[in-house]
Design an enzyme around this catalytic site. Sequence first.
Site, PDB file in Angstrom:
ATOM      1  N   GLU A 147      12.625 -17.009  43.059  1.00 32.54           N
ATOM      2  CA  GLU A 147      14.742 -17.201  42.962  1.00 32.54           C
ATOM      3  C   GLU A 147      15.770 -17.501  44.296  1.00 32.54           C
ATOM      4  OE1 GLU A 147      15.704 -12.133  44.517  1.00 32.54           O
ATOM      5  OE2 GLU A 147      17.151 -13.262  43.043  1.00 32.54           O
ATOM      6  N   HIS A 176     -10.214 -12.389  39.845  1.00 34.70           N
ATOM      7  CA  HIS A 176     -10.252 -12.421  38.168  1.00 34.70           C
ATOM      8  C   HIS A 176      -9.775 -13.599  37.248  1.00 34.70           C
ATOM      9  CE1 HIS A 176     -12.797  -8.961  38.904  1.00 34.70           C
ATOM     10  NE2 HIS A 176     -11.635  -8.444  39.384  1.00 34.70           N
ATOM     11  N   ARG A 185      29.053 -13.029  39.867  1.00 35.95           N
ATOM     12  CA  ARG A 185      28.005 -12.493  39.486  1.00 35.95           C
ATOM     13  C   ARG A 185      27.799 -13.483  37.941  1.00 35.95           C
ATOM     14  NH1 ARG A 185      30.575  -6.772  37.810  1.00 35.95           N
ATOM     15  NH2 ARG A 185      29.700  -7.156  35.891  1.00 35.95           N
ATOM     16  N   GLY A 196      29.161 -10.615  28.661  1.00 34.52           N
ATOM     17  CA  GLY A 196      28.237  -9.231  27.831  1.00 34.52           C
ATOM     18  C   GLY A 196      28.398 -10.367  26.457  1.00 34.52           C
ATOM     19  N   LYS A 239      10.943 -12.833  45.562  1.00 33.92           N
ATOM     20  CA  LYS A 239      12.123 -13.790  46.365  1.00 33.92           C
ATOM     21  C   LYS A 239      11.583 -15.234  46.823  1.00 33.92           C
ATOM     22  CE  LYS A 239      13.747 -10.798  46.258  1.00 33.92           C
ATOM     23  NZ  LYS A 239      14.922  -9.625  46.952  1.00 33.92           N
ATOM     24  N   LYS A 260      23.721 -11.863  40.485  1.00 21.30           N
ATOM     25  CA  LYS A 260      23.658 -10.888  41.067  1.00 21.30           C
ATOM     26  C   LYS A 260      23.863  -8.887  40.057  1.00 21.30           C
ATOM     27  CE  LYS A 260      23.471  -7.755  45.259  1.00 21.30           C
ATOM     28  NZ  LYS A 260      21.811  -8.413  45.836  1.00 21.30           N
ATOM     29  N   GLU A 277       7.611  -8.495  45.622  1.00 25.52           N
ATOM     30  CA  GLU A 277       8.415  -8.932  46.350  1.00 25.52           C
ATOM     31  C   GLU A 277       9.137 -10.150  46.820  1.00 25.52           C
ATOM     32  OE1 GLU A 277      11.346  -7.654  46.143  1.00 25.52           O
ATOM     33  OE2 GLU A 277      12.598  -7.601  48.149  1.00 25.52           O
TER      34      GLU A 277
HETATM   35  O1  M6R Z   1      20.972  -3.987  40.317  1.00 22.09           O
HETATM   36  P1  M6R Z   1      19.992  -3.467  39.957  1.00 22.09           P
HETATM   37  O2  M6R Z   1      18.890  -3.425  41.031  1.00 22.09           O
HETATM   38  O3  M6R Z   1      19.387  -2.408  38.659  1.00 22.09           O
HETATM   39  O4  M6R Z   1      18.839  -5.245  39.748  1.00 22.09           O
HETATM   40  C1  M6R Z   1      17.352  -5.778  39.045  1.00 22.09           C
HETATM   41  C2  M6R Z   1      17.376  -7.078  39.803  1.00 22.09           C
HETATM   42  O5  M6R Z   1      18.213  -7.530  38.368  1.00 22.09           O
HETATM   43  C3  M6R Z   1      17.904  -7.086  41.083  1.00 22.09           C
HETATM   44  O6  M6R Z   1      16.699  -6.888  41.588  1.00 22.09           O
HETATM   45  C4  M6R Z   1      16.929  -8.807  40.865  1.00 22.09           C
HETATM   46  O7  M6R Z   1      15.620  -9.125  40.521  1.00 22.09           O
HETATM   47  C5  M6R Z   1      17.317  -9.445  42.140  1.00 22.09           C
HETATM   48  N1  M6R Z   1      18.232 -11.012  42.010  1.00 22.09           N
HETATM   49  C6  M6R Z   1      16.312  -9.960  43.152  1.00 22.09           C
HETATM   50  O8  M6R Z   1      16.079 -10.221  44.440  1.00 22.09           O
END
Ligand code: M6R
Length: 595
Positions: A470, A486, A28, A102, A467, A590, A463
Amino acid sequence: MCGIIAAISRDDGLENAVISALERLEYRGYDSAGIAYLDRNQPVLCRIRATGRIENLKRKIAQRHIDGTIGIGHTRWATHGGVTEENAHPHACNGVAIVHNGIIENYQQLKERLKRNGYCFDSETDSEVIATLIAYNISDGLDFTGAFLKSIRELTGTYAIVAIHEKEPNTLLGAKNGSPMTVGLSPDGMNFYVASDAVALSSLAENIAYLEDGDCIIAENSDPAIAYKILDKSENEVVRQVVPNSISLKSVNKGGYETFMLKEIFEEAVVAAATYDGLDCNVDITKYGAISIIACGTSYYAGLLAKYFIEELAQIHVDVEVASEFRYRNPVLSPNSLYVFISQSGETIDTLCAMRLVKQRGYKTLALINVDGSSIAREADIVIKTASGIEIGVAATKTFIAQSLSMLMLCQKKEDIKMDQITSSINAVLNNCQQIANAAEKMKGSKGLVYIGRGISYPIALEGALKIKELAYISAEGYPAGEIKHGPIAIVDEDVYTISIAPYDKHFEKTISNTQEILARNGKILLITTKNSAGAVAGIVDHDNVDVLFLCDVEWPYQAFCMATAIHLLAYYTSKAKGHDVDKPRNLAKSVTVE
Ligand code: M6R
């Protein structure tokens, strides 16, 4: 974002409980970590914090013996203030310590007021104001609980907070608004826990209760047993349903793989099969005039892929929107539409709030989630759970497969789906992982990456670009192949790699033409295609600047799944080749519970 854990421990397990929970919560956020506890013999507040991973905190803790009854811990994903020890939680003031997940939106006003009353601040965070405010309210004559409840009422924003106070060493307090919070007792009743998710409690509590927004928890280490009560936002005592903690420790390990992410990619075929077997989709989408899909990140791309599936197979109009835009633009909703929210974690704040907006207006919501008991799962009208199992790697991989297949199952009859094509083509990619690792080795030094595709290959291109950004920290963009002329083609030169996703489908010739246009400008190409294109790609594959990855010949739209596995592995190996931490890429977390 940010993981929190708190424990009252009547045995000598405080340190183990808090540290093991923090290790499970590290996904997290991993900018810093810290604990605060009250010593069993002499209840003074002790605080240990370290920047970086839990390992750094553990090294500091090893230098002392923790013998506490009550403690709190935190893993941080920085929002306000840089990654420093001063900004690490827990924050403390006059014997009060708190951890927070938060954002406190009115922290500046509160801080100014507290400063005028003589309080000083050590950090740049919004969170420190909570500890100081509680301390201030105590100095004003309230007991710890009264001061805590008063302070909570003064906060605006989102929070999951737990607090302890050295002058009331038997009391643990918590509050939740917008950020998740769960509580549970150990099976022997000797220990009580509060955490930001069920994973944290996976070896600690067999049964847990999820708090609702506005709830506060008051737990006392009293005789003969730990007692706790939950107050709702009107401060009336309420009972929240206790449910089994479905997360088992067994699923939270690497299973012999070097990383969680690699394990999770290698589970993609199994997850697809489990999704198919486990899902009996009794949602009849044909009764809706249109479908709106709302999500973030990879879940958004699964939604975009679903648009191609649903519009082709069910001929129903589909809109796909990023949740953070949808929720703030006063969207025009329709009673004939089904609103679908996709979220692996079930906690993404923008997706959750977008769903609440639709519900408030009285429309039907369907949530596709992967985490039982998550906020989105608890609030949606209809819930479909993906059969992915827990996903620990910060990058979503196997859950993308499960989400995409679940969406396909909304519009194609179960008996018509050719699962053998999906699983065997994914397995073939996994068996060919060395070729992808070799391609990654070539790509790792690129100054930029371009992913192109048409039709279902376009969401896969997006996607793939997300990936690799990140994980490998290389600037990458996904485009519809027809769009590159374009504008984007201007960035192509010999240092830019293009990943051209061109299965042998109705778009093949056109995507190959776009690929040739890039080649003509000295761009390097990784062409991902299917074996049945072999004759048609003859003119391009011999070019020095082209590498080709052949996937199995499968029918539309099943190529989407093995193409996803291929681009997941490509991102994985590029990140590994650059020496990055693939499970915990920098700056990310995450579960995205802040805006
Ligand atoms: O838990 P969620 O599916 O709502 O999360 C959405 C995004 O934060 C998540 O997919 C993020 O883009 C990933 N790190 C991509 O690999």
